[in-house]
Design a protein around this motif. Structure first.
Motif, PDB file in Angstrom:
ATOM      1  N   GLU A  82       0.833  -1.198   0.000  1.00 55.19           N
ATOM      2  CA  GLU A  82       0.000   0.000   0.000  1.00 55.19           C
ATOM      3  C   GLU A  82       0.873   1.257   0.000  1.00 55.19           C
ATOM      4  O   GLU A  82       0.613   2.203  -0.720  1.00 55.19           O
ATOM      5  N   ASP A  83       1.937   1.244   0.828  1.00 57.14           N
ATOM      6  CA  ASP A  83       2.866   2.376   0.899  1.00 57.14           C
ATOM      7  C   ASP A  83       4.164   1.975   0.203  1.00 57.14           C
ATOM      8  O   ASP A  83       4.951   1.204   0.743  1.00 57.14           O
ATOM      9  N   PRO A  84       4.408   2.496  -1.001  1.00 59.74           N
ATOM     10  CA  PRO A  84       5.584   2.055  -1.759  1.00 59.74           C
ATOM     11  C   PRO A  84       6.895   2.724  -1.373  1.00 59.74           C
ATOM     12  O   PRO A  84       7.916   2.429  -1.973  1.00 59.74           O
ATOM     13  N   THR A  85       6.910   3.615  -0.389  1.00 60.23           N
ATOM     14  CA  THR A  85       8.162   4.305  -0.063  1.00 60.23           C
ATOM     15  C   THR A  85       9.115   3.391   0.695  1.00 60.23           C
ATOM     16  O   THR A  85       8.696   2.552   1.481  1.00 60.23           O
ATOM     17  N   ILE A  86      10.395   3.591   0.445  1.00 60.69           N
ATOM     18  CA  ILE A  86      11.445   2.852   1.145  1.00 60.69           C
ATOM     19  C   ILE A  86      12.238   3.869   1.949  1.00 60.69           C
ATOM     20  O   ILE A  86      12.724   4.859   1.392  1.00 60.69           O
ATOM     21  N   TRP A 143     -11.318 -12.696  -6.967  1.00 62.50           N
ATOM     22  CA  TRP A 143      -9.874 -12.811  -6.761  1.00 62.50           C
ATOM     23  C   TRP A 143      -9.087 -12.048  -7.825  1.00 62.50           C
ATOM     24  O   TRP A 143      -7.873 -12.157  -7.901  1.00 62.50           O
ATOM     25  N   SER A 144      -9.751 -11.276  -8.663  1.00 65.17           N
ATOM     26  CA  SER A 144      -9.069 -10.552  -9.733  1.00 65.17           C
ATOM     27  C   SER A 144      -8.420  -9.280  -9.188  1.00 65.17           C
ATOM     28  O   SER A 144      -8.598  -8.916  -8.023  1.00 65.17           O
ATOM     29  N   LYS A 145      -7.703  -8.576 -10.050  1.00 61.94           N
ATOM     30  CA  LYS A 145      -7.022  -7.343  -9.655  1.00 61.94           C
ATOM     31  C   LYS A 145      -8.021  -6.269  -9.230  1.00 61.94           C
ATOM     32  O   LYS A 145      -7.737  -5.431  -8.392  1.00 61.94           O
ATOM     33  N   PHE A 146      -9.212  -6.294  -9.806  1.00 64.60           N
ATOM     34  CA  PHE A 146     -10.201  -5.263  -9.505  1.00 64.60           C
ATOM     35  C   PHE A 146     -10.887  -5.484  -8.157  1.00 64.60           C
ATOM     36  O   PHE A 146     -11.477  -4.586  -7.606  1.00 64.60           O
ATOM     37  N   ALA A 147     -10.806  -6.709  -7.628  1.00 65.31           N
ATOM     38  CA  ALA A 147     -11.393  -7.011  -6.321  1.00 65.31           C
ATOM     39  C   ALA A 147     -10.300  -7.510  -5.384  1.00 65.31           C
ATOM     40  O   ALA A 147     -10.472  -8.463  -4.636  1.00 65.31           O
ATOM     41  N   ARG A 148      -9.161  -6.849  -5.425  1.00 64.26           N
ATOM     42  CA  ARG A 148      -8.008  -7.311  -4.663  1.00 64.26           C
ATOM     43  C   ARG A 148      -8.293  -7.349  -3.161  1.00 64.26           C
ATOM     44  O   ARG A 148      -9.056  -6.548  -2.648  1.00 64.26           O
ATOM     45  N   LYS A 149      -7.619  -8.281  -2.503  1.00 63.84           N
ATOM     46  CA  LYS A 149      -7.806  -8.505  -1.072  1.00 63.84           C
ATOM     47  C   LYS A 149      -6.699  -7.795  -0.292  1.00 63.84           C
ATOM     48  O   LYS A 149      -5.620  -7.556  -0.790  1.00 63.84           O
ATOM     49  N   GLU A 150      -6.995  -7.503   0.962  1.00 64.53           N
ATOM     50  CA  GLU A 150      -6.054  -6.822   1.841  1.00 64.53           C
ATOM     51  C   GLU A 150      -5.363  -7.846   2.736  1.00 64.53           C
ATOM     52  O   GLU A 150      -5.977  -8.803   3.187  1.00 64.53           O
ATOM     53  N   PHE A 151      -4.064  -7.625   3.011  1.00 63.77           N
ATOM     54  CA  PHE A 151      -3.319  -8.538   3.878  1.00 63.77           C
ATOM     55  C   PHE A 151      -2.225  -7.746   4.570  1.00 63.77           C
ATOM     56  O   PHE A 151      -1.541  -6.935   3.939  1.00 63.77           O
TER      57      PHE A 151
END
Length: 172
Positions: A82-86, A143-151
């Motif tokens: 979700e947060d792509p910063t390093i 389960w597609s990219k448009f209905a992605r799940k959170e983890f």
């Protein structure tokens, strides 16, 4: 003298003293320089070939994917942070990890397959599945990219995740 000379020629072995005298100080300097050049060339090659990939904290994620209870081979699983910063990196961003299932449906997530870096960025991630069967995409819409799940990926653990997909019934 000629008798001693014949005895020296007849005796087996290597005459190190004669070798050192023949090569001399310059010869040893050249040999030493070549050895140093070879070592430096190897080190320079390793330096240039090393990866400069900056990675966020990673966790190992493995699992199994099934469709209606049967393992799914050659499915591609994606984990996108979700947060792509390093931290500490100005331009680098955390990557989406990719996993490919085997014949038994087992997969291991890879942060960078080309660099052989396994793992998923720690923190909140979204995941989804892609698989193309004989009749096109056979991944259920849930389960597609448009209905992605959170983890939530936690650091320092080997995380095992099962993806039990079920065929969705068409409404009339």
């Amino acid at each position: 003298d000629s008798n001693r000379q014949r005895q020296k020629e007849a005796s087996p072995g290597f005459d190190y003293f004669l070798f050192v005298r023949e090569i001399g100080l310059r010869g040893f300097a050249i040999i030493g320089g070549l050895v140093v050049m070879v070592i430096l060339s190897i080190q320079a090659g390793r330096f240039m070939a090393r990866s400069t990939l900056k990675t966020p904290p990673l966790a190992t994620v493995v699992g199994k994917i099934t469709l209606d209870g049967s393992p799914v081979a050659n499915a591609t699983i994606y984990f996108e942070p979700e947060d792509p910063t390093i931290k500490g990196a100005k331009r680098d961003r955390a990557r989406t990890s990719i996993g490919m299932s085997d014949d038994k449906g087992r997969f291991t997530m890879m942060y960078s397959p080309m660099d052989k870096v396994a793992g998923v960025a720690v923190g909140k991630c979204y995941y989804w599945v892609e698989h193309i069967g004989p009749g096109g995409s056979d991944v259920p819409d849930s389960w597609s990219k448009f209905a992605r799940k959170e983890f939530n990926v936690e650091q320092g653990k080997v995380i095992e995740i099962d993806i039990p997909m079920a065929t969705e019934r068409k409404r009339r």
